[in-house]
Design an enzyme around this catalytic site. Structure first.
Site, PDB file in Angstrom:
ATOM      1  N   GLY A  53       4.600   9.954  -1.965  1.00 22.80           N
ATOM      2  CA  GLY A  53       3.564  10.099  -2.985  1.00 22.80           C
ATOM      3  C   GLY A  53       2.335  10.700  -2.336  1.00 22.80           C
ATOM      4  O   GLY A  53       2.175  10.619  -1.111  1.00 22.80           O
ATOM      5  N   GLN A  58      -6.404  12.888  -1.109  1.00 17.62           N
ATOM      6  CA  GLN A  58      -5.819  12.954   0.239  1.00 17.62           C
ATOM      7  C   GLN A  58      -5.729  14.385   0.764  1.00 17.62           C
ATOM      8  O   GLN A  58      -5.488  14.592   1.952  1.00 17.62           O
ATOM      9  CB  GLN A  58      -4.422  12.324   0.254  1.00 17.62           C
ATOM     10  CG  GLN A  58      -4.428  10.827   0.014  1.00 17.62           C
ATOM     11  CD  GLN A  58      -3.030  10.268   0.062  1.00 17.62           C
ATOM     12  OE1 GLN A  58      -2.297  10.322  -0.920  1.00 17.62           O
ATOM     13  NE2 GLN A  58      -2.620   9.752   1.214  1.00 17.62           N
ATOM     14  N   CYS A 100       0.597   4.784   4.480  1.00 15.77           N
ATOM     15  CA  CYS A 100      -0.233   5.774   3.801  1.00 15.77           C
ATOM     16  C   CYS A 100      -0.351   7.011   4.687  1.00 15.77           C
ATOM     17  O   CYS A 100      -0.613   6.899   5.883  1.00 15.77           O
ATOM     18  CB  CYS A 100      -1.618   5.180   3.547  1.00 15.77           C
ATOM     19  SG  CYS A 100      -2.731   6.316   2.701  1.00 15.77           S
ATOM     20  N   LEU A 101      -0.160   8.187   4.088  1.00 14.68           N
ATOM     21  CA  LEU A 101      -0.273   9.434   4.860  1.00 14.68           C
ATOM     22  C   LEU A 101      -1.677   9.621   5.421  1.00 14.68           C
ATOM     23  O   LEU A 101      -1.855  10.347   6.399  1.00 14.68           O
ATOM     24  CB  LEU A 101       0.085  10.630   3.978  1.00 14.68           C
ATOM     25  CG  LEU A 101       1.545  10.724   3.534  1.00 14.68           C
ATOM     26  CD1 LEU A 101       1.736  11.911   2.608  1.00 14.68           C
ATOM     27  CD2 LEU A 101       2.483  10.815   4.725  1.00 14.68           C
ATOM     28  N   HIS A 142      -0.155   2.492  -5.567  1.00 11.64           N
ATOM     29  CA  HIS A 142      -0.814   2.990  -4.342  1.00 11.64           C
ATOM     30  C   HIS A 142      -1.588   4.279  -4.636  1.00 11.64           C
ATOM     31  O   HIS A 142      -2.748   4.423  -4.230  1.00 11.64           O
ATOM     32  CB  HIS A 142       0.272   3.213  -3.279  1.00 11.64           C
ATOM     33  CG  HIS A 142      -0.207   3.745  -1.966  1.00 11.64           C
ATOM     34  ND1 HIS A 142      -0.149   3.001  -0.806  1.00 11.64           N
ATOM     35  CD2 HIS A 142      -0.750   4.941  -1.623  1.00 11.64           C
ATOM     36  CE1 HIS A 142      -0.647   3.733   0.201  1.00 11.64           C
ATOM     37  NE2 HIS A 142      -1.005   4.911  -0.268  1.00 11.64           N
ATOM     38  N   GLU A 143      -0.953   5.200  -5.370  1.00 13.59           N
ATOM     39  CA  GLU A 143      -1.598   6.498  -5.641  1.00 13.59           C
ATOM     40  C   GLU A 143      -2.773   6.352  -6.602  1.00 13.59           C
ATOM     41  O   GLU A 143      -3.802   6.994  -6.443  1.00 13.59           O
ATOM     42  CB  GLU A 143      -0.592   7.509  -6.208  1.00 13.59           C
ATOM     43  CG  GLU A 143       0.599   7.828  -5.302  1.00 13.59           C
ATOM     44  CD  GLU A 143       0.233   8.126  -3.876  1.00 13.59           C
ATOM     45  OE1 GLU A 143      -0.881   8.624  -3.606  1.00 13.59           O
ATOM     46  OE2 GLU A 143       1.056   7.836  -2.986  1.00 13.59           O
ATOM     47  N   HIS A 146      -5.755   5.291  -4.844  1.00 12.30           N
ATOM     48  CA  HIS A 146      -6.433   6.408  -4.157  1.00 12.30           C
ATOM     49  C   HIS A 146      -7.466   7.071  -5.072  1.00 12.30           C
ATOM     50  O   HIS A 146      -8.527   7.483  -4.620  1.00 12.30           O
ATOM     51  CB  HIS A 146      -5.429   7.478  -3.720  1.00 12.30           C
ATOM     52  CG  HIS A 146      -4.828   7.251  -2.362  1.00 12.30           C
ATOM     53  ND1 HIS A 146      -5.580   7.169  -1.212  1.00 12.30           N
ATOM     54  CD2 HIS A 146      -3.534   7.118  -1.961  1.00 12.30           C
ATOM     55  CE1 HIS A 146      -4.779   6.990  -0.164  1.00 12.30           C
ATOM     56  NE2 HIS A 146      -3.525   6.947  -0.588  1.00 12.30           N
TER      57      HIS A 146
HETATM   58 ZN   LIG Z   1      -1.937   6.555   0.614  1.00 11.83          ZN
END
Ligand SMILES: [Zn+2]
Length: 184
Positions: A53, A58, A100-101, A142-143, A146
């Site tokens: 995701g 991000q 998380c990226l 999660h997204e 963000h």
């Molecule tokens: Zn993340």
């Protein structure tokens, strides 16, 4: 040259400490070609960075757009983009591992709702509603976090958050390559 012949751009990621990750993303009003191109580039970037995701902040764009692919194929066939997503129903609670990226290398157990109903639009402006459980429910929560400037480490207890952040700083100082965990 038409867009169809241009491979979608791989966008660089923003990491913990970048203020864009802490901003509340703006609602999208223009469902135009730029939005569709950004969504396509985000899907390509999600694959390139081994994520399941990705939220627009991000990649440095504070707008309410997310892309998700929790499938096995990883070729775009199961990816989708959601604009202005909102959780309209949620129930249950389940704890599971999350990464998380934007905080590579850090994973922790996070409690999430076990089932969510999310309403939003496609990048073309068509309404889209998703009822999700399991991994997809976790990634959507999660997204959407963000888009509100919330990172998964914020959902840990104080001690586990301190440990995760200490580990993150240690990795950043040593510049250790992150193991590809299922980040989002
Ligand atoms: Zn993340």
């Amino acid at each position: 040259m038409s867009d169809a012949t241009c491979p979608a751009a791989i966008l660089p990621l923003r990491f913990l400490g970048d203020p864009v990750l802490r901003s509340k993303a703006s609602r999208v009003d223009a469902f135009d070609a730029d939005l569709r191109t950004l969504a396509e580039s985000m899907v390509a970037s999600m694959y390139a960075h081994h994520g399941i995701g990705l939220a627009a902040p991000q990649v440095g764009r504070p707008i309410r757009l997310i892309v998700v692919d929790t499938g096995e194929q990883r070729d775009g066939s199961e990816a989708f983009a959601l604009v202005n997503p909102e959780i309209v129903e949620q129930e249950g609670a389940v704890t599971g591992e999350e990464g998380c990226l934007s905080i590579p290398g850090i994973v922790a157990e996070v409690e999430r709702s076990s089932r969510v109903r999310v309403r939003g639009s496609t990048p073309a402006g068509e309404p889209l509603e998703i009822v999700a459980t399991e991994l997809l429910a976790r990634v959507l929560q999660h997204e959407i976090d963000h888009l509100n400037g919330i990172l998964f480490v914020d959902r840990l207890g104080p001690m586990r958050r301190r440990m995760a952040l200490r580990e993150w700083r240690r990795r950043r100082t040593r510049d250790e390559p992150a193991a590809p965990a299922a980040g989002a």
